[in-house]
Scaffold this motif. Sequence first.
Motif, PDB file in Angstrom:
ATOM      1  N   GLY A 162       0.788  -1.220   0.000  1.00  0.00           N
ATOM      2  CA  GLY A 162       0.000   0.000   0.000  1.00  0.00           C
ATOM      3  C   GLY A 162       0.822   1.273   0.000  1.00  0.00           C
ATOM      4  N   ASP A 163       0.135   2.369   0.248  1.00  0.00           N
ATOM      5  CA  ASP A 163       0.724   3.703   0.129  1.00  0.00           C
ATOM      6  C   ASP A 163       0.121   4.602   1.208  1.00  0.00           C
ATOM      7  OD1 ASP A 163       2.082   5.906  -0.849  1.00  0.00           O
ATOM      8  OD2 ASP A 163       1.400   5.647  -2.907  1.00  0.00           O
ATOM      9  N   PHE A 164       0.684   5.777   1.360  1.00  0.00           N
ATOM     10  CA  PHE A 164       0.096   6.833   2.176  1.00  0.00           C
ATOM     11  C   PHE A 164      -0.691   7.778   1.270  1.00  0.00           C
ATOM     12  CE2 PHE A 164       3.402   7.053   5.854  1.00  0.00           C
ATOM     13  CZ  PHE A 164       2.661   6.125   6.571  1.00  0.00           C
ATOM     14  N   VAL A 165      -1.811   8.249   1.763  1.00  0.00           N
ATOM     15  CA  VAL A 165      -2.471   9.404   1.166  1.00  0.00           C
ATOM     16  C   VAL A 165      -2.302  10.554   2.137  1.00  0.00           C
ATOM     17  CG1 VAL A 165      -4.677  10.440   0.558  1.00  0.00           C
ATOM     18  CG2 VAL A 165      -4.122   8.161  -0.249  1.00  0.00           C
ATOM     19  N   LEU A 166      -1.755  11.640   1.636  1.00  0.00           N
ATOM     20  CA  LEU A 166      -1.527  12.810   2.472  1.00  0.00           C
ATOM     21  C   LEU A 166      -2.575  13.859   2.118  1.00  0.00           C
ATOM     22  CD1 LEU A 166       0.616  13.560   4.608  1.00  0.00           C
ATOM     23  CD2 LEU A 166       1.769  14.878   2.849  1.00  0.00           C
ATOM     24  N   ASP A 167      -3.367  14.190   3.091  1.00  0.00           N
ATOM     25  CA  ASP A 167      -4.397  15.219   2.932  1.00  0.00           C
ATOM     26  C   ASP A 167      -3.935  16.441   3.712  1.00  0.00           C
ATOM     27  OD1 ASP A 167      -6.602  16.788   2.745  1.00  0.00           O
ATOM     28  OD2 ASP A 167      -8.045  15.264   3.352  1.00  0.00           O
ATOM     29  N   GLY A 168      -3.190  17.294   3.038  1.00  0.00           N
ATOM     30  CA  GLY A 168      -2.552  18.399   3.751  1.00  0.00           C
ATOM     31  C   GLY A 168      -1.512  17.849   4.690  1.00  0.00           C
ATOM     32  N   ASP A 169      -1.709  18.041   5.981  1.00  0.00           N
ATOM     33  CA  ASP A 169      -0.791  17.479   6.967  1.00  0.00           C
ATOM     34  C   ASP A 169      -1.412  16.280   7.680  1.00  0.00           C
ATOM     35  OD1 ASP A 169      -2.693  18.645   8.550  1.00  0.00           O
ATOM     36  OD2 ASP A 169      -1.368  20.135   9.458  1.00  0.00           O
ATOM     37  N   ARG A 170      -2.429  15.704   7.075  1.00  0.00           N
ATOM     38  CA  ARG A 170      -3.115  14.565   7.698  1.00  0.00           C
ATOM     39  C   ARG A 170      -2.888  13.315   6.876  1.00  0.00           C
ATOM     40  NH1 ARG A 170      -8.041  11.895   7.496  1.00  0.00           N
ATOM     41  NH2 ARG A 170      -8.683  13.078   5.655  1.00  0.00           N
ATOM     42  N   LEU A 171      -2.517  12.230   7.563  1.00  0.00           N
ATOM     43  CA  LEU A 171      -2.358  10.937   6.901  1.00  0.00           C
ATOM     44  C   LEU A 171      -3.707  10.242   6.829  1.00  0.00           C
ATOM     45  CD1 LEU A 171       0.960   9.585   8.457  1.00  0.00           C
ATOM     46  CD2 LEU A 171       0.596  10.421   6.142  1.00  0.00           C
ATOM     47  N   ALA A 172      -4.012   9.718   5.652  1.00  0.00           N
ATOM     48  CA  ALA A 172      -5.299   9.040   5.467  1.00  0.00           C
ATOM     49  C   ALA A 172      -5.094   7.702   4.783  1.00  0.00           C
ATOM     50  CB  ALA A 172      -6.241   9.916   4.647  1.00  0.00           C
ATOM     51  N   MET A 173      -4.048   6.948   5.182  1.00  0.00           N
ATOM     52  CA  MET A 173      -3.641   5.775   4.419  1.00  0.00           C
ATOM     53  C   MET A 173      -4.654   4.640   4.439  1.00  0.00           C
ATOM     54  SD  MET A 173      -1.928   6.025   7.523  1.00  0.00           S
ATOM     55  CE  MET A 173      -1.482   5.071   8.971  1.00  0.00           C
ATOM     56  N   ASP A 174      -5.429   4.492   5.506  1.00  0.00           N
ATOM     57  CA  ASP A 174      -6.360   3.377   5.599  1.00  0.00           C
ATOM     58  C   ASP A 174      -7.780   3.775   5.221  1.00  0.00           C
ATOM     59  OD1 ASP A 174      -4.417   1.680   6.320  1.00  0.00           O
ATOM     60  OD2 ASP A 174      -4.903   1.578   8.446  1.00  0.00           O
ATOM     61  N   ASN A 175      -7.968   4.989   4.737  1.00  0.00           N
ATOM     62  CA  ASN A 175      -9.311   5.458   4.403  1.00  0.00           C
ATOM     63  C   ASN A 175      -9.485   5.685   2.915  1.00  0.00           C
ATOM     64  OD1 ASN A 175     -10.052   5.556   7.161  1.00  0.00           O
ATOM     65  ND2 ASN A 175      -8.970   7.497   7.367  1.00  0.00           N
ATOM     66  N   ASP A 176      -8.541   5.204   2.124  1.00  0.00           N
ATOM     67  CA  ASP A 176      -8.604   5.413   0.692  1.00  0.00           C
ATOM     68  C   ASP A 176      -8.403   4.076  -0.002  1.00  0.00           C
ATOM     69  OD1 ASP A 176      -8.130   6.317  -2.031  1.00  0.00           O
ATOM     70  OD2 ASP A 176      -7.931   8.289  -1.132  1.00  0.00           O
ATOM     71  N   ALA A 177      -9.456   3.569  -0.602  1.00  0.00           N
ATOM     72  CA  ALA A 177      -9.434   2.226  -1.156  1.00  0.00           C
ATOM     73  C   ALA A 177      -8.403   2.062  -2.266  1.00  0.00           C
ATOM     74  CB  ALA A 177     -10.830   1.862  -1.677  1.00  0.00           C
ATOM     75  N   ALA A 178      -8.179   3.103  -3.057  1.00  0.00           N
ATOM     76  CA  ALA A 178      -7.310   2.957  -4.224  1.00  0.00           C
ATOM     77  C   ALA A 178      -5.881   2.597  -3.853  1.00  0.00           C
ATOM     78  CB  ALA A 178      -7.328   4.242  -5.049  1.00  0.00           C
ATOM     79  N   VAL A 179      -5.361   3.147  -2.771  1.00  0.00           N
ATOM     80  CA  VAL A 179      -3.947   2.946  -2.440  1.00  0.00           C
ATOM     81  C   VAL A 179      -3.741   1.806  -1.451  1.00  0.00           C
ATOM     82  CG1 VAL A 179      -3.498   5.392  -2.809  1.00  0.00           C
ATOM     83  CG2 VAL A 179      -3.930   4.560  -0.495  1.00  0.00           C
ATOM     84  N   SER A 180      -4.809   1.183  -1.007  1.00  0.00           N
ATOM     85  CA  SER A 180      -4.721   0.216   0.087  1.00  0.00           C
ATOM     86  C   SER A 180      -4.826  -1.229  -0.409  1.00  0.00           C
ATOM     87  CB  SER A 180      -5.835   0.484   1.117  1.00  0.00           C
ATOM     88  OG  SER A 180      -5.778   1.820   1.575  1.00  0.00           O
ATOM     89  N   ILE A 181      -4.496  -2.133   0.483  1.00  0.00           N
ATOM     90  CA  ILE A 181      -4.590  -3.555   0.212  1.00  0.00           C
ATOM     91  C   ILE A 181      -5.969  -4.052   0.654  1.00  0.00           C
ATOM     92  CG2 ILE A 181      -3.590  -5.823   0.719  1.00  0.00           C
ATOM     93  CD1 ILE A 181      -1.780  -3.949  -0.911  1.00  0.00           C
ATOM     94  N   VAL A 182      -6.602  -4.852  -0.192  1.00  0.00           N
ATOM     95  CA  VAL A 182      -7.899  -5.428   0.160  1.00  0.00           C
ATOM     96  C   VAL A 182      -7.688  -6.744   0.891  1.00  0.00           C
ATOM     97  CG1 VAL A 182     -10.126  -6.229  -0.713  1.00  0.00           C
ATOM     98  CG2 VAL A 182      -8.896  -4.430  -1.904  1.00  0.00           C
ATOM     99  N   THR A 183      -8.388  -6.927   1.979  1.00  0.00           N
ATOM    100  CA  THR A 183      -8.314  -8.179   2.720  1.00  0.00           C
ATOM    101  C   THR A 183      -9.631  -8.399   3.444  1.00  0.00           C
ATOM    102  OG1 THR A 183      -6.968  -9.486   4.252  1.00  0.00           O
ATOM    103  CG2 THR A 183      -7.256  -7.126   4.772  1.00  0.00           C
ATOM    104  N   PHE A 184      -9.692  -9.391   4.345  1.00  0.00           N
ATOM    105  CA  PHE A 184     -10.936  -9.711   5.033  1.00  0.00           C
ATOM    106  C   PHE A 184     -11.105  -8.826   6.265  1.00  0.00           C
ATOM    107  CE2 PHE A 184     -10.992 -14.434   3.552  1.00  0.00           C
ATOM    108  CZ  PHE A 184     -11.136 -13.992   2.245  1.00  0.00           C
ATOM    109  N   SER A 185     -12.349  -8.512   6.538  1.00  0.00           N
ATOM    110  CA  SER A 185     -12.672  -7.706   7.703  1.00  0.00           C
ATOM    111  C   SER A 185     -12.962  -8.595   8.905  1.00  0.00           C
ATOM    112  CB  SER A 185     -13.888  -6.822   7.401  1.00  0.00           C
ATOM    113  OG  SER A 185     -14.350  -6.192   8.574  1.00  0.00           O
ATOM    114  N   GLN A 186     -12.499  -8.156  10.048  1.00  0.00           N
ATOM    115  CA  GLN A 186     -12.809  -8.865  11.288  1.00  0.00           C
ATOM    116  C   GLN A 186     -14.294  -8.788  11.590  1.00  0.00           C
ATOM    117  OE1 GLN A 186     -13.389  -6.646  14.119  1.00  0.00           O
ATOM    118  NE2 GLN A 186     -13.525  -8.114  15.804  1.00  0.00           N
ATOM    119  N   ASN A 187     -14.915  -7.653  11.285  1.00  0.00           N
ATOM    120  CA  ASN A 187     -16.347  -7.444  11.518  1.00  0.00           C
ATOM    121  C   ASN A 187     -17.110  -7.828  10.248  1.00  0.00           C
ATOM    122  OD1 ASN A 187     -18.780  -6.687  12.616  1.00  0.00           O
ATOM    123  ND2 ASN A 187     -18.416  -4.482  12.361  1.00  0.00           N
TER     124      ASN A 187
END
Length: 822
Positions: A510-535
């Motif tokens: 995966g990757d980081f998404v930088l929104d200004g000075d905020r990291l949003a790496m786990d909230n952006d589907a395009a840059v992240s790895i898809v896997t199974f959810s615990q819930n």
Amino acid sequence: MAGQFEHLPLPKINIQLPRRSGGGGFGKKKRDDRETHGRQLLSQISGLTQSVKERKSSFRLDPKLIFKVKLAKDFNLSEDDLTKSGLTLLGREPVANKAIVVFASDEELTEFRSRMENYCGIKTEHKYDYLDAVEALVPLEPQDRLGRLLEIEPLQANEIAALDLELWHTGDRAEMQKYIDQIRQDLQKKSTASAVFKLTDFYLGDYLCVVRIKVNQELLDQLLNEFIVKEIDRRPKAAFETRADYNPSLSELPNVISPSNNCCGILVIDSGVRRGHPLLAPVIGETEVFPDAKREFIKGSADDEADHGTGVAAIAAYGDIEACINKRSFDPTAWIFSARVMNEHNEFDEDLLLENQLEEAILYFINEYPNCKVINISLGNAEQVYQEGRKQLRIAARIDELAYRYQHKNILFVIAAGNSYYYSHRDVRELFRADYPNYLLEPGARIIDPATSAIALTVGSLSLGRGSMTYPTDARRNAVAKISGYPSPFTRTGFGVDGMIKPDLVDFGGDFVLDGDRLAMDNDAAVSIVTFSQNYTSSLFKISSGTSFAAPRVANLGAQLFNKYLDASSNLIRALIAVSAELPREIPSPFQIGSKQSQKQKSAQLEKQLAVYGYGQANTQRAMYSADNYVVLLEDHLEIEVGSFDLFEIPALPSEFLQKKGKRLLSIALAFDPPTRHTRGDSYLGITMEYNFFKGVDRDSVISAYVDAEKAQKTKKTENYSELSVDKLKQKFGSGCVVNLSPGANRRKKGTLQRGRVEISSQATKYDQGSMYLVVSCNRKWVKVEEIPSQRYALVAAVSHSDGEVDLYSRLRNQVRQRLRV
């Protein structure tokens, strides 16, 4: 690749060799032509200042004096020296290798010019020796400002594209805002009814200034000539837009068939797994809680409550979850066993040693389940960052001890390199983008415990090469790495203990998404790895980023190889994975090796590559099968006496292989699992191994050279047998008889997994003139030979041609069969 064939055996003969070791060093040069060189630099200063005066900007942008200082190969310039010279460091320009980009607020370069006059002797007030480091002063060219994505995909005729334009940040926010406003106004003035150009968004921080523009090729060319422009590039393409939409009901799920009983199992040591997940339940063998049966610390069951282990286990079982979703089919290639070692807050029991916790879990599963061959550990201690020259870290040392003690079980350990949040403070997070990827090689970004394990496969992380899907028109929000195969901005790097190559491999994390000075790496589907959810009751899948999700991809490949080679040692699995690994097609310029670089520069760049990528990203097909144009020769369960050498024969390569145009590669991978001791500062490994490869020589001469090394050792009182042997063969057959594999022996031999490679040029000779010979030697460091007389290992050689029409496999197979009969 055409065809799919079984790998071939590698012919071998054992020969005795004395013990040996190596060493070396080098000196540093100094510049002795200061007067001539200094006057040349003064002339370049005049050219730079004159160019600023003559510069006419079509965008009416103030032509700041920003230029490139090329550094001499043996020197460096400190930021403090630059400041004293009236220069401000803006960035390091990796394309030009040793170069820095500087800004001068004084357009006449008064202070810098004065110091240079002293340096070359025009003035005699001070010497300013540090200016020896300056090789040349050159302007930045338009090509320097062109981003890699635009290089790959240039603008088309009549195309008006949305591009990211980054400006050199001078440190003055008000000044940078003026530049932004000026670009906006000029784009509006250049617009027509049929061609609308504009600035749609911008982000201005303390270190980063990026604007989103829509321009055509003509305006792009103009902007590439602006002094203040750092880089212009395409926005990364978002992918898998339908991912969030795929959340089928339980009745729509594809049928999952459990693996066969003898299928390899992977033990995931983590936060547990959610056993009820409908896609995970069919592949779970057993789950358990460690360490306490009374549930005093982990009060719940073996189920994942921290939403980490479930995601890791899913990738371990299926590999690429996104591919499974795309084809609507889930076909597991491994059983999953789970050892929950953390509570719901991802905490370890403070009353128990983690070393004991891990050992208890490992021993339980490998003893109860003989098919449990792979152990995935996607956790680590972020506070225990390995520092160069230090001894081995505690948990890593215990893993190595277990790997050696239970080597008869042939357990493959796979460990995540760990995640680094180098610019964790909000005020400097912009530097995740502005300073990428330089910070990956900083000491604070080194691998953590237990990723330094010598016998495990350590896995770093790569970006998928996608941009943000959320608010795609917002200039504030963008991926950091954004190109497929670039290292993830959070991945940790090497080297490991005693300088061994770590991480061994990389894979998608995966990757980081930088929104200004905020990291949003786990909230952006395009840059992240898809896997199974615990819930899983609310969503079957989740997205996440981290080296935690790169490691199980390698664990899954290890399981597939154990399924194919039922009697394989863990050493063979490691060697097959290493020999299949390749660097990604695109890597950042700071890690590239240029054809015009000196040999010393190339060596330095190779070191950077190894620290970040290890041997590269493994390829499942190449690890498991040979092809018409790709042949793997292997030997497993080898045993070598400490202080001896083994000799292997690789058949001559067919003339078609050398004559046909294309890329030709020859790779050799050696894997062994020696005793270790973390208290030893002289050598963490008790036994070391290495190899040398020769062509255009005869077998008897190779044997004689290594046997004679023993006599030379007694005479010269040296233990450097390898150099003595190689020197003798060079004297007889010429220096070309030694195949120089990359990385060189001095770096390779530091680790327990060694992969060397050479690209064979069309002018290469003697690869087709008789057999080639591979010498593998085993050396004692601190073990007592009477207690540990031998070392087991596996060896793999691979030869490939990029042209699929080259018939390499059948010809080498016939030669191998002849040698085995003899």
